[in-house]
Design a protein around this motif. Structure first.
Motif, PDB file in Angstrom:
ATOM      1  N   GLU A   1       0.835  -1.210   0.000  1.00 14.25           N
ATOM      2  CA  GLU A   1       0.000   0.000   0.000  1.00 14.25           C
ATOM      3  C   GLU A   1       0.869   1.259   0.000  1.00 14.25           C
ATOM      4  OE1 GLU A   1      -3.084   2.263   3.012  1.00 14.25           O
ATOM      5  OE2 GLU A   1      -2.825   0.100   3.213  1.00 14.25           O
ATOM      6  N   LEU A   2       1.887   1.289   0.839  1.00 11.56           N
ATOM      7  CA  LEU A   2       2.801   2.432   0.883  1.00 11.56           C
ATOM      8  C   LEU A   2       3.527   2.611  -0.448  1.00 11.56           C
ATOM      9  CD1 LEU A   2       4.304   1.877   4.446  1.00 11.56           C
ATOM     10  CD2 LEU A   2       2.835   3.795   3.743  1.00 11.56           C
ATOM     11  N   LEU A   3       3.982   1.503  -1.023  1.00 14.75           N
ATOM     12  CA  LEU A   3       4.696   1.561  -2.303  1.00 14.75           C
ATOM     13  C   LEU A   3       3.783   2.050  -3.418  1.00 14.75           C
ATOM     14  CD1 LEU A   3       6.747  -1.750  -2.038  1.00 14.75           C
ATOM     15  CD2 LEU A   3       7.632   0.595  -1.855  1.00 14.75           C
ATOM     16  N   ARG A   4       2.546   1.556  -3.454  1.00 12.37           N
ATOM     17  CA  ARG A   4       1.594   1.997  -4.494  1.00 12.37           C
ATOM     18  C   ARG A   4       1.303   3.488  -4.368  1.00 12.37           C
ATOM     19  NH1 ARG A   4      -0.737  -3.093  -3.775  1.00 12.37           N
ATOM     20  NH2 ARG A   4      -2.120  -2.308  -2.159  1.00 12.37           N
ATOM     21  N   THR A   5       1.082   3.952  -3.148  1.00 13.46           N
ATOM     22  CA  THR A   5       0.805   5.378  -2.947  1.00 13.46           C
ATOM     23  C   THR A   5       2.003   6.212  -3.386  1.00 13.46           C
ATOM     24  OG1 THR A   5      -0.702   4.915  -1.126  1.00 13.46           O
ATOM     25  CG2 THR A   5       0.208   7.149  -1.241  1.00 13.46           C
ATOM     26  N   GLY A   6       3.186   5.832  -2.952  1.00 16.40           N
ATOM     27  CA  GLY A   6       4.387   6.555  -3.350  1.00 16.40           C
ATOM     28  C   GLY A   6       4.591   6.558  -4.848  1.00 16.40           C
ATOM     29  N   ALA A   7       4.387   5.403  -5.480  1.00 14.76           N
ATOM     30  CA  ALA A   7       4.566   5.301  -6.930  1.00 14.76           C
ATOM     31  C   ALA A   7       3.543   6.147  -7.676  1.00 14.76           C
ATOM     32  CB  ALA A   7       4.479   3.841  -7.371  1.00 14.76           C
ATOM     33  N   SER A   8       2.312   6.174  -7.197  1.00 17.20           N
ATOM     34  CA  SER A   8       1.273   6.982  -7.850  1.00 17.20           C
ATOM     35  C   SER A   8       1.631   8.467  -7.821  1.00 17.20           C
ATOM     36  CB  SER A   8      -0.078   6.783  -7.172  1.00 17.20           C
ATOM     37  OG  SER A   8      -0.531   5.474  -7.361  1.00 17.20           O
TER      38      SER A   8
END
Length: 126
Positions: A37-44
Protein backbone atom coordinates in the motif's frame (compact mmCIF):
# COMPACT_ATOMS: atom_id res chain seq x y z
CA UNK A 1 25.08 28.28 -17.91
CA UNK A 2 22.73 26.65 -15.45
CA UNK A 3 22.28 22.91 -15.09
CA UNK A 4 18.54 23.38 -14.46
CA UNK A 5 17.54 23.45 -18.10
CA UNK A 6 14.28 22.17 -19.52
CA UNK A 7 16.24 19.22 -20.94
CA UNK A 8 17.59 18.26 -17.51
CA UNK A 9 14.18 18.65 -15.82
CA UNK A 10 12.65 16.41 -18.48
CA UNK A 11 15.43 13.83 -18.06
CA UNK A 12 14.84 13.75 -14.30
CA UNK A 13 11.08 13.48 -14.87
CA UNK A 14 11.64 10.51 -17.19
CA UNK A 15 13.86 8.84 -14.57
CA UNK A 16 11.17 9.41 -11.94
CA UNK A 17 8.56 7.92 -14.28
CA UNK A 18 10.76 4.87 -14.77
CA UNK A 19 11.27 4.57 -11.02
CA UNK A 20 7.57 4.82 -10.29
CA UNK A 21 6.77 1.99 -12.66
CA UNK A 22 9.51 -0.18 -11.15
CA UNK A 23 8.31 0.48 -7.59
CA UNK A 24 4.69 -0.10 -8.60
CA UNK A 25 5.62 -3.42 -10.18
CA UNK A 26 7.50 -4.45 -7.06
CA UNK A 27 4.45 -3.57 -4.94
CA UNK A 28 2.25 -5.73 -7.15
CA UNK A 29 4.52 -8.78 -6.98
CA UNK A 30 5.67 -9.58 -3.52
CA UNK A 31 5.45 -6.91 -0.88
CA UNK A 32 3.41 -7.61 2.23
CA UNK A 33 0.04 -5.78 2.22
CA UNK A 34 0.95 -2.69 4.30
CA UNK A 35 4.26 -2.24 2.45
CA UNK A 36 2.50 -2.73 -0.90
CA UNK A 37 0.00 0.00 0.00
CA UNK A 38 2.80 2.43 0.88
CA UNK A 39 4.70 1.56 -2.30
CA UNK A 40 1.59 2.00 -4.49
CA UNK A 41 0.80 5.38 -2.95
CA UNK A 42 4.39 6.56 -3.35
CA UNK A 43 4.57 5.30 -6.93
CA UNK A 44 1.27 6.98 -7.85
CA UNK A 45 2.41 10.36 -6.53
CA UNK A 46 5.84 9.92 -8.07
CA UNK A 47 4.31 9.19 -11.48
CA UNK A 48 1.79 12.04 -11.43
CA UNK A 49 4.44 14.56 -10.44
CA UNK A 50 6.88 13.26 -13.04
CA UNK A 51 4.11 13.97 -15.58
CA UNK A 52 3.52 17.38 -14.00
CA UNK A 53 7.21 18.11 -14.55
CA UNK A 54 6.76 17.31 -18.23
CA UNK A 55 3.76 19.65 -18.25
CA UNK A 56 6.03 22.40 -16.97
CA UNK A 57 8.09 22.07 -20.15
CA UNK A 58 4.93 22.52 -22.19
CA UNK A 59 3.89 25.52 -20.08
CA UNK A 60 7.26 27.12 -20.76
CA UNK A 61 6.93 26.39 -24.48
CA UNK A 62 3.65 28.33 -24.66
CA UNK A 63 5.06 31.34 -22.85
CA UNK A 64 4.45 30.60 -19.17
CA UNK A 65 8.06 31.15 -18.17
CA UNK A 66 7.24 31.14 -14.46
CA UNK A 67 6.55 27.38 -14.78
CA UNK A 68 10.32 26.88 -14.67
CA UNK A 69 10.13 27.18 -10.88
CA UNK A 70 7.71 24.27 -10.38
CA UNK A 71 9.87 21.23 -11.32
CA UNK A 72 12.16 21.70 -8.34
CA UNK A 73 9.14 21.56 -6.03
CA UNK A 74 7.63 18.55 -7.81
CA UNK A 75 10.86 16.56 -7.89
CA UNK A 76 11.74 17.57 -4.33
CA UNK A 77 8.28 16.44 -3.29
CA UNK A 78 8.87 13.09 -4.97
CA UNK A 79 12.07 12.59 -2.99
CA UNK A 80 10.47 13.61 0.31
CA UNK A 81 6.91 12.27 -0.06
CA UNK A 82 7.39 9.14 -2.14
CA UNK A 83 10.88 8.50 -0.78
CA UNK A 84 9.66 8.52 2.81
CA UNK A 85 6.81 6.14 1.94
CA UNK A 86 9.28 3.82 0.21
CA UNK A 87 11.57 3.96 3.22
CA UNK A 88 8.69 3.09 5.55
CA UNK A 89 7.68 0.20 3.28
CA UNK A 90 11.21 -1.17 3.51
CA UNK A 91 11.30 -0.98 7.30
CA UNK A 92 12.57 2.50 8.18
CA UNK A 93 11.88 3.89 11.61
CA UNK A 94 8.35 5.35 11.97
CA UNK A 95 9.80 8.87 12.51
CA UNK A 96 10.53 8.91 8.76
CA UNK A 97 6.77 9.34 8.30
CA UNK A 98 7.17 12.88 9.65
CA UNK A 99 8.94 13.77 6.38
CA UNK A 100 5.98 12.74 4.21
CA UNK A 101 3.87 15.90 4.79
CA UNK A 102 6.84 18.11 3.90
CA UNK A 103 6.88 16.40 0.51
CA UNK A 104 3.13 16.95 0.22
CA UNK A 105 3.58 20.67 0.87
CA UNK A 106 6.28 20.70 -1.79
CA UNK A 107 3.78 19.26 -4.29
CA UNK A 108 1.24 21.91 -3.34
CA UNK A 109 3.79 24.68 -3.86
CA UNK A 110 4.60 23.29 -7.30
CA UNK A 111 0.91 23.31 -8.26
CA UNK A 112 0.49 26.84 -6.91
CA UNK A 113 3.41 27.91 -9.10
CA UNK A 114 1.69 26.37 -12.13
CA UNK A 115 -1.48 28.31 -11.30
CA UNK A 116 0.64 31.48 -11.18
CA UNK A 117 2.39 30.48 -14.44
CA UNK A 118 -0.90 29.80 -16.22
CA UNK A 119 -1.95 33.38 -15.54
CA UNK A 120 0.87 34.44 -17.89
CA UNK A 121 -0.43 32.48 -20.89
CA UNK A 122 -2.40 34.26 -23.66
CA UNK A 123 -2.27 37.68 -22.05
CA UNK A 124 -2.36 39.44 -25.39
CA UNK A 125 -5.84 40.14 -26.86
CA UNK A 126 -6.97 37.64 -29.48
Amino acid sequence: MTIWTRRNWMTLAALMGLGSVAIGAFAAHGAEPRAAELLRTGASYEFMHAMATFACATFMQVGARRARFAPAWFLGGIVLFSGSLYALAFGASPWVGAITPIGGVSFLIGWAILIWAARGVDQSPA
